[in-house]
Design a protein around this motif. Structure first.
Motif, PDB file in Angstrom:
ATOM      1  N   GLU A  87       0.809  -1.208   0.000  1.00 29.60           N
ATOM      2  CA  GLU A  87       0.000   0.000   0.000  1.00 29.60           C
ATOM      3  C   GLU A  87       0.849   1.268   0.000  1.00 29.60           C
ATOM      4  N   LYS A  88       2.137   1.155   0.315  1.00 29.34           N
ATOM      5  CA  LYS A  88       2.994   2.328   0.372  1.00 29.34           C
ATOM      6  C   LYS A  88       3.470   2.769  -1.015  1.00 29.34           C
ATOM      7  N   ILE A  89       3.322   1.909  -2.022  1.00 37.21           N
ATOM      8  CA  ILE A  89       3.765   2.259  -3.368  1.00 37.21           C
ATOM      9  C   ILE A  89       2.770   3.232  -3.985  1.00 37.21           C
ATOM     10  N   ARG A  90       3.246   4.389  -4.380  1.00 36.96           N
ATOM     11  CA  ARG A  90       2.422   5.407  -5.011  1.00 36.96           C
ATOM     12  C   ARG A  90       3.038   5.786  -6.352  1.00 36.96           C
ATOM     13  N   LYS A  91       2.175   6.073  -7.317  1.00 28.71           N
ATOM     14  CA  LYS A  91       2.660   6.466  -8.639  1.00 28.71           C
ATOM     15  C   LYS A  91       3.494   7.740  -8.561  1.00 28.71           C
ATOM     16  N   LYS A  92       3.102   8.631  -7.669  1.00 28.56           N
ATOM     17  CA  LYS A  92       3.836   9.886  -7.509  1.00 28.56           C
ATOM     18  C   LYS A  92       5.268   9.622  -7.058  1.00 28.56           C
ATOM     19  N   ASN A  93       5.433   8.684  -6.133  1.00 25.79           N
ATOM     20  CA  ASN A  93       6.775   8.348  -5.657  1.00 25.79           C
ATOM     21  C   ASN A  93       7.612   7.714  -6.763  1.00 25.79           C
ATOM     22  N   ILE A  94       6.971   6.861  -7.566  1.00 27.22           N
ATOM     23  CA  ILE A  94       7.689   6.208  -8.661  1.00 27.22           C
ATOM     24  C   ILE A  94       8.197   7.240  -9.657  1.00 27.22           C
ATOM     25  N   VAL A  95       7.319   8.171 -10.040  1.00 21.00           N
ATOM     26  CA  VAL A  95       7.714   9.217 -10.988  1.00 21.00           C
ATOM     27  C   VAL A  95       8.843  10.066 -10.413  1.00 21.00           C
ATOM     28  N   MET A  96       8.756  10.385  -9.133  1.00 15.53           N
ATOM     29  CA  MET A  96       9.784  11.206  -8.496  1.00 15.53           C
ATOM     30  C   MET A  96      11.135  10.489  -8.504  1.00 15.53           C
ATOM     31  N   TYR A  97      11.132   9.208  -8.155  1.00 19.26           N
ATOM     32  CA  TYR A  97      12.375   8.435  -8.153  1.00 19.26           C
ATOM     33  C   TYR A  97      12.965   8.346  -9.557  1.00 19.26           C
ATOM     34  N   MET A  98      12.128   8.022 -10.539  1.00 21.07           N
ATOM     35  CA  MET A  98      12.614   7.812 -11.896  1.00 21.07           C
ATOM     36  C   MET A  98      13.139   9.107 -12.515  1.00 21.07           C
ATOM     37  N   VAL A  99      12.369  10.184 -12.394  1.00 22.79           N
ATOM     38  CA  VAL A  99      12.778  11.454 -12.998  1.00 22.79           C
ATOM     39  C   VAL A  99      14.039  11.991 -12.330  1.00 22.79           C
ATOM     40  N   LEU A 124      32.973  13.433  -7.502  1.00 26.64           N
ATOM     41  CA  LEU A 124      31.640  14.003  -7.714  1.00 26.64           C
ATOM     42  C   LEU A 124      30.900  13.271  -8.825  1.00 26.64           C
ATOM     43  N   TYR A 125      31.615  12.967  -9.905  1.00 27.59           N
ATOM     44  CA  TYR A 125      30.967  12.296 -11.036  1.00 27.59           C
ATOM     45  C   TYR A 125      30.463  10.913 -10.645  1.00 27.59           C
ATOM     46  N   ILE A 126      31.306  10.157  -9.955  1.00 28.98           N
ATOM     47  CA  ILE A 126      30.911   8.808  -9.538  1.00 28.98           C
ATOM     48  C   ILE A 126      29.758   8.870  -8.541  1.00 28.98           C
ATOM     49  N   MET A 127      29.815   9.809  -7.616  1.00 31.46           N
ATOM     50  CA  MET A 127      28.779   9.914  -6.591  1.00 31.46           C
ATOM     51  C   MET A 127      27.430  10.300  -7.201  1.00 31.46           C
ATOM     52  N   VAL A 128      27.424  11.305  -8.077  1.00 26.42           N
ATOM     53  CA  VAL A 128      26.167  11.763  -8.673  1.00 26.42           C
ATOM     54  C   VAL A 128      25.586  10.689  -9.595  1.00 26.42           C
ATOM     55  N   THR A 129      26.440  10.059 -10.397  1.00 28.63           N
ATOM     56  CA  THR A 129      25.958   9.018 -11.309  1.00 28.63           C
ATOM     57  C   THR A 129      25.414   7.820 -10.542  1.00 28.63           C
ATOM     58  N   THR A 130      26.124   7.406  -9.494  1.00 28.81           N
ATOM     59  CA  THR A 130      25.674   6.272  -8.690  1.00 28.81           C
ATOM     60  C   THR A 130      24.358   6.587  -7.988  1.00 28.81           C
ATOM     61  N   THR A 131      24.213   7.814  -7.511  1.00 25.57           N
ATOM     62  CA  THR A 131      22.951   8.219  -6.884  1.00 25.57           C
ATOM     63  C   THR A 131      21.798   8.113  -7.876  1.00 25.57           C
ATOM     64  N   GLY A 132      22.025   8.583  -9.091  1.00 20.64           N
ATOM     65  CA  GLY A 132      20.993   8.467 -10.117  1.00 20.64           C
ATOM     66  C   GLY A 132      20.666   7.021 -10.442  1.00 20.64           C
ATOM     67  N   TYR A 133      21.689   6.185 -10.501  1.00 21.99           N
ATOM     68  CA  TYR A 133      21.483   4.756 -10.785  1.00 21.99           C
ATOM     69  C   TYR A 133      20.630   4.106  -9.692  1.00 21.99           C
ATOM     70  N   LEU A 134      20.947   4.387  -8.439  1.00 22.04           N
ATOM     71  CA  LEU A 134      20.202   3.788  -7.331  1.00 22.04           C
ATOM     72  C   LEU A 134      18.761   4.291  -7.279  1.00 22.04           C
ATOM     73  N   LEU A 135      18.564   5.562  -7.596  1.00 26.26           N
ATOM     74  CA  LEU A 135      17.201   6.099  -7.621  1.00 26.26           C
ATOM     75  C   LEU A 135      16.379   5.430  -8.722  1.00 26.26           C
ATOM     76  N   MET A 136      16.986   5.236  -9.889  1.00 24.55           N
ATOM     77  CA  MET A 136      16.270   4.554 -10.974  1.00 24.55           C
ATOM     78  C   MET A 136      16.024   3.090 -10.635  1.00 24.55           C
ATOM     79  N   LEU A 137      16.965   2.467  -9.943  1.00 27.88           N
ATOM     80  CA  LEU A 137      16.780   1.079  -9.517  1.00 27.88           C
ATOM     81  C   LEU A 137      15.596   0.962  -8.563  1.00 27.88           C
ATOM     82  N   SER A 138      15.514   1.868  -7.600  1.00 25.72           N
ATOM     83  CA  SER A 138      14.402   1.840  -6.645  1.00 25.72           C
ATOM     84  C   SER A 138      13.073   2.140  -7.336  1.00 25.72           C
ATOM     85  N   GLY A 139      13.068   3.183  -8.166  1.00 23.85           N
ATOM     86  CA  GLY A 139      11.834   3.532  -8.869  1.00 23.85           C
ATOM     87  C   GLY A 139      11.391   2.458  -9.839  1.00 23.85           C
ATOM     88  N   GLY A 140      12.346   1.860 -10.559  1.00 25.62           N
ATOM     89  CA  GLY A 140      12.004   0.797 -11.496  1.00 25.62           C
ATOM     90  C   GLY A 140      11.476  -0.438 -10.802  1.00 25.62           C
TER      91      GLY A 140
END
Length: 219
Positions: A87-99, A124-140
């Motif tokens: 029940e905690k999964i919301r479309k709004k959260n998914i869009v936020m994570y993915m975008v 900085l490059y590795i940290m920002v890219t990895t953060t984006g990867y993990l956010l997309m992994l969670s959202g996906g």
């Protein structure tokens, strides 16, 4: 028929695909931030030769190609994520994570234009890219679960709670073989209750009305 081996095999394939995406991303980090890795002492001759041979495939040309390849492998790995009711999964959260993940993932290359020292730029490059990867992994993962849960018409999860049973007739001189039927993935299948050694003690359990008395009489 989907069995535990099929599900386990699918899980191994998805895990392996995710590892491939991480491998591509790691090689990309090594090549794009090579100067920083050299300063840190993380380079070696054999590693450089291996990376050089891999780079000749054209997969690591520029910044966009390896990132798109990583993203493709990640998307394929998420296809095997099993849906579950949450029940905690919301479309709004998914869009936020993915975008947010996509923005971080692709905008990270800007740090190379800021003129920072090599190690700071690489960090900085590795940290920002990895953060984006993990956010997309969670959202996906949440998106895959939401899609599979939404197309599941089994409200009480009865199909997912079924499992393969013995369908072979195993006989010997003293065996007792009781024909039975069971449900698996919405289909009624024939099976056998094979009591190979009836001389041992037997415990018959079941819910009321499941036929325990009938089994006791037969035995």
């Amino acid at each position: 028929m989907n069995t535990g081996e099929d599900i386990g095999g699918l899980r191994k394939i998805t895990d392996f695909t995710r590892l491939i995406s991480l491998f591509i991303l790691s090689i990309h980090f090594y090549m794009s931030c090579y100067l920083a890795f050299k300063i840190w002492g993380f380079t070696a001759g054999i590693t450089d030769r291996l990376v050089l041979n891999i780079s000749r495939t054209g997969l690591f040309d520029g910044f966009l190609v390896p990132k798109l390849a990583t993203l493709l492998c990640l998307a394929v790995s998420l296809l095997g994520v099993k849906g579950r009711k949450d029940e905690k999964i919301r479309k709004k959260n998914i869009v936020m994570y993915m975008v947010t993940g996509l923005v971080f993932y692709f905008i990270a290359g800007i740090v190379f234009l800021l003129g920072f020292e090599a190690r700071l730029t690489a960090g900085l490059y590795i940290m920002v890219t990895t953060t984006g990867y993990l956010l997309m992994l969670s959202g996906g993962a949440m998106l895959s679960r939401l899609i599979k849960a939404s197309i599941n018409t089994d409200v009480f999860n009865s199909e997912n709670e079924t499992f393969p049973q013995e369908e072979r007739l195993l006989e010997n001189e003293y065996s007792i073989n009781l024909p039975a039927k069971y449900s698996l993935k919405g289909k009624i299948r024939n099976s056998y209750i094979n009591i190979i050694n009836p001389f041992r003690g037997l415990l018959v359990t079941g819910t009321p009305g499941s036929g325990k008395s009938r089994v006791r009489v037969i035995l």
